[in-house]
Motif scaffolding. Structure first.
Motif, PDB file in Angstrom:
ATOM      1  N   UNK A 124      -8.704  -4.142   8.318  1.00 58.86           N
ATOM      2  CA  UNK A 124      -8.484  -4.650   6.954  1.00 58.86           C
ATOM      3  C   UNK A 124      -7.697  -5.954   6.992  1.00 58.86           C
ATOM      4  N   UNK A 125      -6.672  -6.027   7.841  1.00 59.89           N
ATOM      5  CA  UNK A 125      -5.876  -7.240   7.945  1.00 59.89           C
ATOM      6  C   UNK A 125      -6.664  -8.373   8.609  1.00 59.89           C
ATOM      7  N   UNK A 126      -7.554  -8.021   9.526  1.00 60.82           N
ATOM      8  CA  UNK A 126      -8.405  -9.034  10.143  1.00 60.82           C
ATOM      9  C   UNK A 126      -9.329  -9.664   9.104  1.00 60.82           C
ATOM     10  N   UNK A 127      -9.858  -8.823   8.199  1.00 61.54           N
ATOM     11  CA  UNK A 127     -10.728  -9.350   7.141  1.00 61.54           C
ATOM     12  C   UNK A 127      -9.953 -10.289   6.217  1.00 61.54           C
ATOM     13  N   UNK A 151       0.853  -1.183   0.000  1.00 65.07           N
ATOM     14  CA  UNK A 151       0.000   0.000   0.000  1.00 65.07           C
ATOM     15  C   UNK A 151       0.891   1.237   0.000  1.00 65.07           C
ATOM     16  N   UNK A 152       0.390   2.321  -0.557  1.00 72.88           N
ATOM     17  CA  UNK A 152       1.177   3.553  -0.620  1.00 72.88           C
ATOM     18  C   UNK A 152       1.523   4.089   0.760  1.00 72.88           C
ATOM     19  N   UNK A 153       0.760   3.715   1.778  1.00 74.92           N
ATOM     20  CA  UNK A 153       1.017   4.244   3.125  1.00 74.92           C
ATOM     21  C   UNK A 153       2.137   3.490   3.854  1.00 74.92           C
ATOM     22  N   UNK A 154       2.775   2.534   3.153  1.00 73.90           N
ATOM     23  CA  UNK A 154       3.885   1.802   3.750  1.00 73.90           C
ATOM     24  C   UNK A 154       3.512   0.452   4.333  1.00 73.90           C
ATOM     25  N   UNK A 155       2.218   0.134   4.339  1.00 71.24           N
ATOM     26  CA  UNK A 155       1.789  -1.177   4.822  1.00 71.24           C
ATOM     27  C   UNK A 155       2.038  -2.234   3.751  1.00 71.24           C
ATOM     28  N   UNK A 156       2.162  -3.487   4.177  1.00 71.26           N
ATOM     29  CA  UNK A 156       2.416  -4.570   3.227  1.00 71.26           C
ATOM     30  C   UNK A 156       1.942  -5.897   3.793  1.00 71.26           C
ATOM     31  N   UNK A 157       1.711  -6.833   2.888  1.00 73.70           N
ATOM     32  CA  UNK A 157       1.368  -8.210   3.250  1.00 73.70           C
ATOM     33  C   UNK A 157       2.311  -9.124   2.489  1.00 73.70           C
ATOM     34  N   UNK A 158       2.867 -10.087   3.191  1.00 77.19           N
ATOM     35  CA  UNK A 158       3.699 -11.104   2.535  1.00 77.19           C
ATOM     36  C   UNK A 158       3.095 -12.467   2.853  1.00 77.19           C
ATOM     37  N   UNK A 159       2.852 -13.246   1.785  1.00 76.65           N
ATOM     38  CA  UNK A 159       2.251 -14.570   1.951  1.00 76.65           C
ATOM     39  C   UNK A 159       3.129 -15.617   1.300  1.00 76.65           C
ATOM     40  N   UNK A 160       3.409 -16.693   2.024  1.00 81.62           N
ATOM     41  CA  UNK A 160       4.120 -17.826   1.444  1.00 81.62           C
ATOM     42  C   UNK A 160       3.692 -19.104   2.158  1.00 81.62           C
ATOM     43  N   UNK A 161       4.297 -20.219   1.801  1.00 78.40           N
ATOM     44  CA  UNK A 161       3.893 -21.520   2.326  1.00 78.40           C
ATOM     45  C   UNK A 161       5.129 -22.270   2.807  1.00 78.40           C
ATOM     46  N   UNK A 206       0.332 -22.094   5.990  1.00 83.81           N
ATOM     47  CA  UNK A 206       0.130 -20.898   5.181  1.00 83.81           C
ATOM     48  C   UNK A 206       0.533 -19.702   6.040  1.00 83.81           C
ATOM     49  N   UNK A 207       1.539 -18.965   5.578  1.00 76.91           N
ATOM     50  CA  UNK A 207       2.185 -17.946   6.402  1.00 76.91           C
ATOM     51  C   UNK A 207       1.888 -16.535   5.893  1.00 76.91           C
ATOM     52  N   UNK A 208       1.376 -15.702   6.779  1.00 80.16           N
ATOM     53  CA  UNK A 208       1.135 -14.290   6.477  1.00 80.16           C
ATOM     54  C   UNK A 208       1.991 -13.434   7.402  1.00 80.16           C
ATOM     55  N   UNK A 209       2.539 -12.365   6.838  1.00 83.27           N
ATOM     56  CA  UNK A 209       3.142 -11.312   7.646  1.00 83.27           C
ATOM     57  C   UNK A 209       2.497  -9.998   7.248  1.00 83.27           C
ATOM     58  N   UNK A 210       1.880  -9.334   8.197  1.00 83.89           N
ATOM     59  CA  UNK A 210       1.226  -8.046   7.968  1.00 83.89           C
ATOM     60  C   UNK A 210       2.116  -6.953   8.546  1.00 83.89           C
ATOM     61  N   UNK A 211       2.609  -6.065   7.694  1.00 84.44           N
ATOM     62  CA  UNK A 211       3.549  -5.024   8.125  1.00 84.44           C
ATOM     63  C   UNK A 211       2.879  -3.655   8.062  1.00 84.44           C
ATOM     64  N   UNK A 212       3.096  -2.858   9.111  1.00 78.13           N
ATOM     65  CA  UNK A 212       2.546  -1.496   9.133  1.00 78.13           C
ATOM     66  C   UNK A 212       3.503  -0.546   9.836  1.00 78.13           C
ATOM     67  N   UNK A 213       3.574   0.711   9.400  1.00 77.78           N
ATOM     68  CA  UNK A 213       4.229   1.724  10.221  1.00 77.78           C
ATOM     69  C   UNK A 213       3.467   1.813  11.547  1.00 77.78           C
ATOM     70  N   UNK A 214       4.158   1.975  12.660  1.00 80.16           N
ATOM     71  CA  UNK A 214       3.484   1.933  13.961  1.00 80.16           C
ATOM     72  C   UNK A 214       2.280   2.864  14.084  1.00 80.16           C
ATOM     73  N   UNK A 215       2.342   4.039  13.468  1.00 78.86           N
ATOM     74  CA  UNK A 215       1.220   4.978  13.605  1.00 78.86           C
ATOM     75  C   UNK A 215       0.007   4.564  12.779  1.00 78.86           C
TER      76      UNK A 215
END
Length: 484
Positions: A409-412, A317-327, A392-401
């Protein structure tokens, strides 16, 4: 001319190494150091399987593979190096790219084949890649790299990146950028070869125009400003406007009766060609990532752009958030999922708030940590979902603020994950190119609604059929449509 004078100067400086030769394609002196045609052949043969594996693998379509190889072989036979063991492979990759290794090993991505409208345009691309081989552009880059390593002080210039031994440097050279002069030279050689077979030389420019518009449209899809004037497959390719203009000038130097394009033959062949992401790697359909081979799907939040590879999916996402998915594999399927999370996957961190979950009937565990990354401090929520031996592995990354803001959104996304039944997985079809014959009552807007693309349907219809629509809709003409 600048590249010729550089080559001449290099030759003068290292004359004792016998590193200069007459280029077989251009007839000019070029500096290739201590590498020979035999070295080209060896390096190409060595790196070709790695290139194919790295960029999507061989496309599983025997007729298209044979068609492209036959075209490439015909072009190679009229080149200055007809006796090389030429190979041409279509990669299962949607990107607009083609690559040439030394020694006559060439790949072309499925994406380029879907964009081209006729055989002449594909021949222009293949001819361009053959031009890189016959002009020995990779050998020039390797040799210049050797000079930096062996005598940069003597030369007083930097010709390339740091080089190790020849084989290691060459392993990266084929995916490194060619110079602008080399790209223009390959364009010129490609037109030379295609015209020897009677093809319309104007097809080179028509494809570049389409490629530029395709790039602009992809940028608009992402909310970015398209820059046609600076289009490139790699950043050092020439300005597109210059490239189109030069190709048009070259085309005018050839007889006007060179008009072979074979449009009908080409379209009949690509009817049914996969379009976009390969279904073998999973596809995105309205923000839902669906992978029939793995029998799973989950939804990516709105406004996230994704990058999919055979091993992982990254959404940003443009706000610096990201999702990484792998297995990953859980070798001990009796190991509690929370222990897997803490002791195996994220064992280098002390995860906080570790808890066990259930996601659509599957055991799962999650925990959070705050770390420093190259892009700054990030909160990372680890999520592991287990089914038998698969994790199935997810990493949800966000700037702390933004962590609290992105939580819902990540819960959904988390609870959208589900396994598909075998019947569901088998019924999933990917996107592909279909043909439509224009009827009396057809309109551009009407045909655009049949395009199975996310948005900007009319724009995509026009890009894929730029030449066919140059004179408007013509009854009886065939157009490419993205279907499913």
């Amino acid at each position: 001319m600048r590249s010729f004078f550089i080559a001449a100067s290099l030759c003068a400086l290292v004359l004792s190494t016998s590193g200069c030769s007459v280029n077989p394609a251009t007839g000019q002196q070029s500096f290739t150091g201590v590498t020979s045609i035999e070295d080209d052949i060896k390096l190409g043969k060595q790196e070709y399987p790695k290139l194919i594996k790295r960029f999507g693998g061989k496309y599983d379509h025997e007729k298209i593979q044979k068609y492209i190889n036959d075209l490439g072989q015909q072009l190679a036979r009229v080149s200055e190096l007809p006796n090389l063991a030429w190979e041409f492979t279509v990669l299962d990759n949607p990107e607009m790219n083609a690559m040439a290794l030394p020694g006559g090993k060439i790949t072309i991505n499925r994406g380029i084949i879907s964009l081209a409208e006729n055989e002449a345009e594909i021949v222009a691309i293949l001819g361009h890649e053959i031009g890189h081989v016959t002009a020995r552009h990779t050998a020039q880059r390797i040799s210049q790299g050797q000079i930096v390593q062996l005598g940069s002080i003597l030369l007083g210039i930097v010709v390339g990146g740091p080089a190790g031994d020849i084989a290691n440097y060459a392993g990266n050279a084929f995916i490194a950028n060619y110079s602008r002069d080399q790209e223009m030279e390959a364009d010129k050689l490609g037109i030379r070869y295609m015209t020897k077979l009677g093809y319309d030389p104007k097809a080179s420019a028509t494809f570049f125009k389409k490629l530029a518009e395709h790039t602009e449209l992809e940028a608009k899809m992402k909310g970015e400003k398209g820059e046609q004037s600076h289009y490139s497959i790699f950043s050092t390719h020439p300005d597109t406007r210059v490239r189109i203009s030069e190709s048009q000038k070259i085309a005018k130097t050839y007889p006007v009766d060179l008009d072979l394009i074979n449009r009908r033959t080409y379209l009949a062949l690509i009817d049914g060609l996969e379009y976009g992401e390969s279904i073998k790697q999973g596809i995105i359909d309205q923000q839902t990532f669906i992978h029939p081979d793995l029998r799973m799907e989950f939804t990516i939040p709105d406004d996230f752009e994704y990058f999919n590879t055979p091993k992982l999916l990254i959404a940003t996402h443009k706000n610096g958030s990201a999702i990484r998915f792998d297995i990953a594999k859980r070798n001990n399927k009796h190991l509690p999922i929370t222990h897997y999370l803490n002791e195996i996957w994220a064992n280098k961190y002390n995860l906080r708030a570790v808890q066990q979950l259930e996601v659509n009937g599957l055991e799962a565990a999650t925990g959070v940590v705050r770390i420093n990354t190259k892009k700054g401090v990030r909160d990372i929520r680890y999520l592991a979902i287990a089914d038998g031996e698969e994790i199935f592995q997810f990493r949800f990354l966000t700037p702390p603020d933004l962590t609290s803001k992105m939580e819902m959104a990540f819960r959904r996304t988390t609870y959208s994950f589900r396994r598909l039944s075998y019947r569901e997985a088998k019924s999933i079809k990917g996107f592909h190119i279909g043909l439509h014959r224009v009827g009396h009552n057809d309109t551009i807007s009407g045909l655009a609604q049949r395009m199975k693309v996310e948005k900007m349907k009319e724009d995509w219809l026009k890009v894929l059929n730029k030449e066919a629509l140059s004179n408007g809709l013509q009854k009886g003409e065939f157009l490419k449509i993205v279907t499913r």
